[in-house]
Motif scaffolding. Sequence first.
Motif, PDB file in Angstrom:
ATOM      1  N   HIS A 132       0.819  -1.221   0.000  1.00 42.98           N
ATOM      2  CA  HIS A 132       0.000   0.000   0.000  1.00 42.98           C
ATOM      3  C   HIS A 132       0.851   1.268   0.000  1.00 42.98           C
ATOM      4  O   HIS A 132       0.377   2.334  -0.418  1.00 42.98           O
ATOM      5  CB  HIS A 132      -0.927   0.014   1.219  1.00 42.98           C
ATOM      6  CG  HIS A 132      -0.194  -0.077   2.525  1.00 42.98           C
ATOM      7  ND1 HIS A 132       0.172  -1.270   3.089  1.00 42.98           N
ATOM      8  CD2 HIS A 132       0.273   0.888   3.370  1.00 42.98           C
ATOM      9  CE1 HIS A 132       0.813  -1.047   4.223  1.00 42.98           C
ATOM     10  NE2 HIS A 132       0.896   0.258   4.413  1.00 42.98           N
ATOM     11  N   GLU A 146       4.306   0.540  -8.487  1.00 35.69           N
ATOM     12  CA  GLU A 146       3.162  -0.380  -8.444  1.00 35.69           C
ATOM     13  C   GLU A 146       2.841  -0.894  -9.849  1.00 35.69           C
ATOM     14  O   GLU A 146       2.569  -2.084 -10.048  1.00 35.69           O
ATOM     15  CB  GLU A 146       1.945   0.315  -7.838  1.00 35.69           C
ATOM     16  CG  GLU A 146       0.753  -0.618  -7.646  1.00 35.69           C
ATOM     17  CD  GLU A 146      -0.466   0.105  -7.110  1.00 35.69           C
ATOM     18  OE1 GLU A 146      -1.071  -0.388  -6.145  1.00 35.69           O
ATOM     19  OE2 GLU A 146      -0.841   1.159  -7.677  1.00 35.69           O
ATOM     20  N   LEU A 147       2.883  -0.006 -10.827  1.00 32.08           N
ATOM     21  CA  LEU A 147       2.633  -0.424 -12.216  1.00 32.08           C
ATOM     22  C   LEU A 147       3.718  -1.392 -12.690  1.00 32.08           C
ATOM     23  O   LEU A 147       3.434  -2.366 -13.412  1.00 32.08           O
ATOM     24  CB  LEU A 147       2.591   0.805 -13.121  1.00 32.08           C
ATOM     25  CG  LEU A 147       1.438   1.791 -12.886  1.00 32.08           C
ATOM     26  CD1 LEU A 147       1.609   3.022 -13.771  1.00 32.08           C
ATOM     27  CD2 LEU A 147       0.102   1.123 -13.165  1.00 32.08           C
ATOM     28  N   GLY A 205      -3.668  -1.362  -7.308  1.00 33.57           N
ATOM     29  CA  GLY A 205      -4.321  -0.900  -8.531  1.00 33.57           C
ATOM     30  C   GLY A 205      -4.134  -1.848  -9.698  1.00 33.57           C
ATOM     31  O   GLY A 205      -4.206  -1.429 -10.856  1.00 33.57           O
ATOM     32  N   GLU A 249       1.123   2.842  -3.484  1.00 36.65           N
ATOM     33  CA  GLU A 249      -0.148   3.066  -4.169  1.00 36.65           C
ATOM     34  C   GLU A 249      -0.034   4.191  -5.205  1.00 36.65           C
ATOM     35  O   GLU A 249       0.516   5.264  -4.945  1.00 36.65           O
ATOM     36  CB  GLU A 249      -1.243   3.414  -3.151  1.00 36.65           C
ATOM     37  CG  GLU A 249      -2.632   3.547  -3.747  1.00 36.65           C
ATOM     38  CD  GLU A 249      -3.685   3.798  -2.681  1.00 36.65           C
ATOM     39  OE1 GLU A 249      -4.864   3.520  -2.950  1.00 36.65           O
ATOM     40  OE2 GLU A 249      -3.327   4.267  -1.581  1.00 36.65           O
ATOM     41  N   ASP A 250      -0.570   3.910  -6.408  1.00 38.45           N
ATOM     42  CA  ASP A 250      -0.614   4.887  -7.517  1.00 38.45           C
ATOM     43  C   ASP A 250       0.776   5.389  -7.920  1.00 38.45           C
ATOM     44  O   ASP A 250       0.928   6.537  -8.357  1.00 38.45           O
ATOM     45  CB  ASP A 250      -1.498   6.088  -7.152  1.00 38.45           C
ATOM     46  CG  ASP A 250      -2.953   5.693  -6.986  1.00 38.45           C
ATOM     47  OD1 ASP A 250      -3.391   4.718  -7.634  1.00 38.45           O
ATOM     48  OD2 ASP A 250      -3.656   6.346  -6.189  1.00 38.45           O
ATOM     49  N   SER A 251       1.787   4.567  -7.775  1.00 41.02           N
ATOM     50  CA  SER A 251       3.156   4.969  -8.127  1.00 41.02           C
ATOM     51  C   SER A 251       3.630   4.190  -9.341  1.00 41.02           C
ATOM     52  O   SER A 251       3.077   3.141  -9.688  1.00 41.02           O
ATOM     53  CB  SER A 251       4.104   4.697  -6.949  1.00 41.02           C
ATOM     54  OG  SER A 251       4.294   3.305  -6.790  1.00 41.02           O
ATOM     55  N   GLU A 253     -14.467   4.254  -0.200  1.00 38.14           N
ATOM     56  CA  GLU A 253     -13.028   4.503  -0.165  1.00 38.14           C
ATOM     57  C   GLU A 253     -12.420   4.019   1.142  1.00 38.14           C
ATOM     58  O   GLU A 253     -11.323   3.451   1.163  1.00 38.14           O
ATOM     59  CB  GLU A 253     -12.757   5.998  -0.349  1.00 38.14           C
ATOM     60  CG  GLU A 253     -11.291   6.403  -0.251  1.00 38.14           C
ATOM     61  CD  GLU A 253     -10.421   5.835  -1.362  1.00 38.14           C
ATOM     62  OE1 GLU A 253      -9.192   5.969  -1.259  1.00 38.14           O
ATOM     63  OE2 GLU A 253     -10.960   5.242  -2.322  1.00 38.14           O
TER      64      GLU A 253
END
Length: 465
Positions: free
Chosen positions: A124, A132-133, A157, A127-129, A293
Amino acid sequence: MRDGSAAVVSAKVLIPHVNSLARERVDSLLNRIWQYRVGLVVAPAGSGKSTLLAGFAAAADVPVAWYRAESWDAKTVTLLDHLRSAFAAALGPIPDAWDSVETAAHALEPWGGRRALLVIDDLHTLEDSPAELTLERLIDYAPPGITFLIGSRALPGFNLSRLRVSGSLLEIGSEDLRFRSWEVERLFRDFYREPLPPEELAELARRTEGWAAGLQLFHLATSGKSALERRRILTALGSRSRLTREYLTRNVLDQLPAELRWFLVRTCVMTRLTGSICDAFLDRSGSQQLLQELERRQIFTTATDDRGGYRYHEVLRSHLEQVLMEELGEIQARTAYRRAGSLLEQSGALPEAVQAYSRGEDWEAVDRLLNHQGGELLEGPGTWIDALPPALLRQDPWLMLGSARRHRAEGRWREAIEAYQRAEHVFGSSDAGLICASERKSLAGWLEPAPMPGNDWAGLLRKAV
């Protein structure tokens, strides 16, 4: 060192040593990981994710690469540098220069083993980094013999629906990690070596809802204390416990965006939440999205049905109530509880309404609901009884019956029989009085020897055992 790369922190790629209670129920869930490409353990802070992963990694009979993510690892190159170091420690020498997912996957291909495991804890934090991708792509590109086991406070994600449909995803959640009552007993008896009486075990399991950190904090606070002091700490658990407050403040509230924190604190006056009730209470819109959320982030928020109902974990809610009192003051907080009680009553959530009215000290509303809806209230959960003053518990027969059932459920059978008798006396020969008598006699059969067991459920069970 390549441009943009960072030094690898060795502590983040070493499997931590843990000493914990073996839980066969949870271990059996995790042992199924080899049937999947990815295992995902998602639960709130303090649920025991890291302990579970570390214990599994240490006991595995295959090579295990370990990596604990941190928020400053958000760059792709930083993630890959740490993963390369983790794999090298587990598999032996492997090519350097992991500057992309493709080169990382290519570097792993020469490994000739049949099976290996990569454990990533605290995902976590990425997240959104870009990291992560990158990890999601590595799952696709890495050799098939490598299994990924991930711990996180929130769902990543990734394209999880694709993994689910393909049968490649094992999911373990907070409900799986929650300590059951018999596990709480074993924890204090076998691991902490400080066994608790049955009634205290039942209350501790109920107050913490099996939350691992709550159980550990209770142990730390009570170790070596007298039975009287332990009981006092148990009663205060969640609302006045310093250790619990510090843990939740640092690990939950302080890490939230301001809007989510404000929403949590203001809505803690309700033990049942929906988007519409919260919108009406806060005189705003968008509450359903905020509840979703909070659930996605695993902030101790659980969906109670498929119609948009939610509740907060009781330990968190008790802490939030204390925060609310500090921020609003006693008078405004009492007004908030009364308003919440009215909205909950209008929505048909009667036990929750009684609890809110009680916290707001609106005894006229409590008396009105008990007089008109007493039987219906007892069909719901009994935790609202805790909010009522002892004097009221001794005056209302419906509350006496509810208290008796509560004692029965938590193993305090003699107290239950006494409460049943008091309720019987007030109800008289009414249907409710007959119910009290029937339940009391069934329970008494377990405590008082009888020449011949009856034919009700308790008697039949006595015959069987």
